[in-house]
Design a protein around this motif. Structure first.
Motif, PDB file in Angstrom:
ATOM      1  N   ASN A  56       0.822  -1.216   0.000  1.00 32.49           N
ATOM      2  CA  ASN A  56       0.000   0.000   0.000  1.00 32.49           C
ATOM      3  C   ASN A  56       0.855   1.265   0.000  1.00 32.49           C
ATOM      4  O   ASN A  56       0.449   2.294   0.538  1.00 32.49           O
ATOM      5  CB  ASN A  56      -0.934   0.008   1.215  1.00 32.49           C
ATOM      6  N   ALA A  57       2.041   1.165  -0.583  1.00 35.85           N
ATOM      7  CA  ALA A  57       2.977   2.298  -0.590  1.00 35.85           C
ATOM      8  C   ALA A  57       2.295   3.548  -1.137  1.00 35.85           C
ATOM      9  O   ALA A  57       1.610   3.511  -2.157  1.00 35.85           O
ATOM     10  CB  ALA A  57       4.205   1.976  -1.426  1.00 35.85           C
ATOM     11  N   GLY A  58       2.482   4.623  -0.433  1.00 35.83           N
ATOM     12  CA  GLY A  58       1.923   5.903  -0.855  1.00 35.83           C
ATOM     13  C   GLY A  58       0.697   6.315  -0.084  1.00 35.83           C
ATOM     14  O   GLY A  58       0.350   7.496  -0.063  1.00 35.83           O
ATOM     15  N   THR A  59       0.028   5.374   0.579  1.00 41.80           N
ATOM     16  CA  THR A  59      -1.210   5.734   1.277  1.00 41.80           C
ATOM     17  C   THR A  59      -0.938   6.666   2.459  1.00 41.80           C
ATOM     18  O   THR A  59      -1.698   7.612   2.680  1.00 41.80           O
ATOM     19  CB  THR A  59      -1.989   4.496   1.749  1.00 41.80           C
ATOM     20  N   ALA A  60       0.125   6.420   3.203  1.00 44.98           N
ATOM     21  CA  ALA A  60       0.446   7.300   4.329  1.00 44.98           C
ATOM     22  C   ALA A  60       0.821   8.691   3.821  1.00 44.98           C
ATOM     23  O   ALA A  60       0.400   9.704   4.390  1.00 44.98           O
ATOM     24  CB  ALA A  60       1.587   6.711   5.159  1.00 44.98           C
ATOM     25  N   LEU A  61       1.595   8.746   2.748  1.00 43.77           N
ATOM     26  CA  LEU A  61       1.994  10.040   2.194  1.00 43.77           C
ATOM     27  C   LEU A  61       0.791  10.784   1.625  1.00 43.77           C
ATOM     28  O   LEU A  61       0.691  12.005   1.762  1.00 43.77           O
ATOM     29  CB  LEU A  61       3.069   9.860   1.127  1.00 43.77           C
ATOM     30  N   GLN A  62      -0.132  10.066   1.001  1.00 46.67           N
ATOM     31  CA  GLN A  62      -1.344  10.704   0.486  1.00 46.67           C
ATOM     32  C   GLN A  62      -2.126  11.359   1.618  1.00 46.67           C
ATOM     33  O   GLN A  62      -2.628  12.473   1.469  1.00 46.67           O
ATOM     34  CB  GLN A  62      -2.224   9.688  -0.247  1.00 46.67           C
ATOM     35  N   GLY A  63      -2.233  10.668   2.742  1.00 45.21           N
ATOM     36  CA  GLY A  63      -2.910  11.246   3.908  1.00 45.21           C
ATOM     37  C   GLY A  63      -2.213  12.505   4.401  1.00 45.21           C
ATOM     38  O   GLY A  63      -2.853  13.503   4.721  1.00 45.21           O
ATOM     39  N   PHE A  64      -0.889  12.450   4.443  1.00 44.10           N
ATOM     40  CA  PHE A  64      -0.094  13.612   4.867  1.00 44.10           C
ATOM     41  C   PHE A  64      -0.310  14.790   3.911  1.00 44.10           C
ATOM     42  O   PHE A  64      -0.527  15.918   4.342  1.00 44.10           O
ATOM     43  CB  PHE A  64       1.384  13.215   4.914  1.00 44.10           C
ATOM     44  N   ILE A  65      -0.273  14.519   2.619  1.00 39.46           N
ATOM     45  CA  ILE A  65      -0.437  15.573   1.610  1.00 39.46           C
ATOM     46  C   ILE A  65      -1.844  16.148   1.665  1.00 39.46           C
ATOM     47  O   ILE A  65      -2.026  17.376   1.604  1.00 39.46           O
ATOM     48  CB  ILE A  65      -0.110  15.041   0.201  1.00 39.46           C
ATOM     49  N   ASN A  66      -2.839  15.294   1.799  1.00 42.09           N
ATOM     50  CA  ASN A  66      -4.214  15.781   1.892  1.00 42.09           C
ATOM     51  C   ASN A  66      -4.405  16.674   3.109  1.00 42.09           C
ATOM     52  O   ASN A  66      -5.126  17.664   3.056  1.00 42.09           O
ATOM     53  CB  ASN A  66      -5.204  14.618   1.881  1.00 42.09           C
ATOM     54  N   GLY A  67      -3.746  16.337   4.199  1.00 40.90           N
ATOM     55  CA  GLY A  67      -3.781  17.203   5.381  1.00 40.90           C
ATOM     56  C   GLY A  67      -3.148  18.555   5.101  1.00 40.90           C
ATOM     57  O   GLY A  67      -3.662  19.602   5.518  1.00 40.90           O
ATOM     58  N   ALA A  68      -2.035  18.563   4.384  1.00 43.40           N
ATOM     59  CA  ALA A  68      -1.373  19.824   4.020  1.00 43.40           C
ATOM     60  C   ALA A  68      -2.245  20.646   3.086  1.00 43.40           C
ATOM     61  O   ALA A  68      -2.337  21.878   3.224  1.00 43.40           O
ATOM     62  CB  ALA A  68      -0.020  19.540   3.373  1.00 43.40           C
ATOM     63  N   LEU A  69      -2.908  19.982   2.140  1.00 43.97           N
ATOM     64  CA  LEU A  69      -3.786  20.695   1.205  1.00 43.97           C
ATOM     65  C   LEU A  69      -4.994  21.294   1.921  1.00 43.97           C
ATOM     66  O   LEU A  69      -5.441  22.399   1.592  1.00 43.97           O
ATOM     67  CB  LEU A  69      -4.233  19.762   0.074  1.00 43.97           C
ATOM     68  N   THR A  70      -5.502  20.604   2.928  1.00 43.55           N
ATOM     69  CA  THR A  70      -6.599  21.132   3.735  1.00 43.55           C
ATOM     70  C   THR A  70      -6.151  22.382   4.492  1.00 43.55           C
ATOM     71  O   THR A  70      -6.890  23.369   4.571  1.00 43.55           O
ATOM     72  CB  THR A  70      -7.102  20.059   4.728  1.00 43.55           C
TER      73      THR A  70
END
Length: 181
Positions: A56-70
């Motif tokens: 599931n590589a990338g899922t943790a980073l996607q969550g981090f990025i989505n938090g930054a975008l919010t």
């Protein structure tokens, strides 16, 4: 009339001691080990995590990025230009960036702990710290960024009690073309 005389401003004794004198190596060893252990610990956790480097590589980073975008949308701590970079470059390639972050943290930690290419390892650690800061994450990043910056400045002696003691004289410096410092 052109003056070709070079003016050399002498370095102050404190700077010379901290950044050029191998006797300061013990001071840098303590800082290097602290910063290196922090990076190693963070990287090791990510390398062993399925959400960073596994299936599931990338899922943790996607969550981090989505938090930054919010945060950016809410007028928070994330600049528009950086949010755009995250959204248009990092997010579509989250799997690749995830693996790069995980192994990058691990390699920075190992480089600093071993004292191998200390200045380069510290530079990439500082680059990651700045990236996390731009994404609105505070935690230990400001302190680690400051310490990494100092390690970059002290590259000649920061790895004296490490592998740089032998590696740097063999590798030389790009601006001299010689294999000695």
């Amino acid at each position: 009339m052109k003056n070709n005389k070079t003016i050399v401003i002498p370095e102050n004794p404190v700077s010379r001691f901290l950044f050029s004198d191998t006797r300061s190596g013990l001071f840098w060893l303590i800082i290097r080990l602290y910063v290196g252990f922090e990076w190693l610990k963070a990287g090791w956790g990510k390398v062993r995590s399925d959400a960073w480097t596994g299936e599931n590589a990338g899922t943790a980073l996607q969550g981090f990025i989505n938090g930054a975008l919010t945060k950016a949308e809410g007028g928070g701590d994330v600049s528009g230009w950086y949010a755009s970079f995250l959204e248009n470059t990092v997010l579509p390639n989250a799997e690749v960036f995830s693996v790069m972050v995980a192994y990058g943290e691990l390699l920075v930690g190992l480089g600093l702990i071993l004292g191998l290419l200390t200045g380069i390892a510290a530079f990439f650690g500082a680059l990651m710290n700045v990236s996390f800061l731009f994404a609105g994450t505070l935690s230990a990043n400001p302190l680690l960024f400051i310490l990494a910056t100092w390690l970059v400045l002290a590259w000649k002696v920061a790895g004296w009690y490490g592998l740089d003691r032998w590696a740097l004289p063999k590798l030389g410096t790009p601006w001299t073309g010689r294999k000695s410092i």
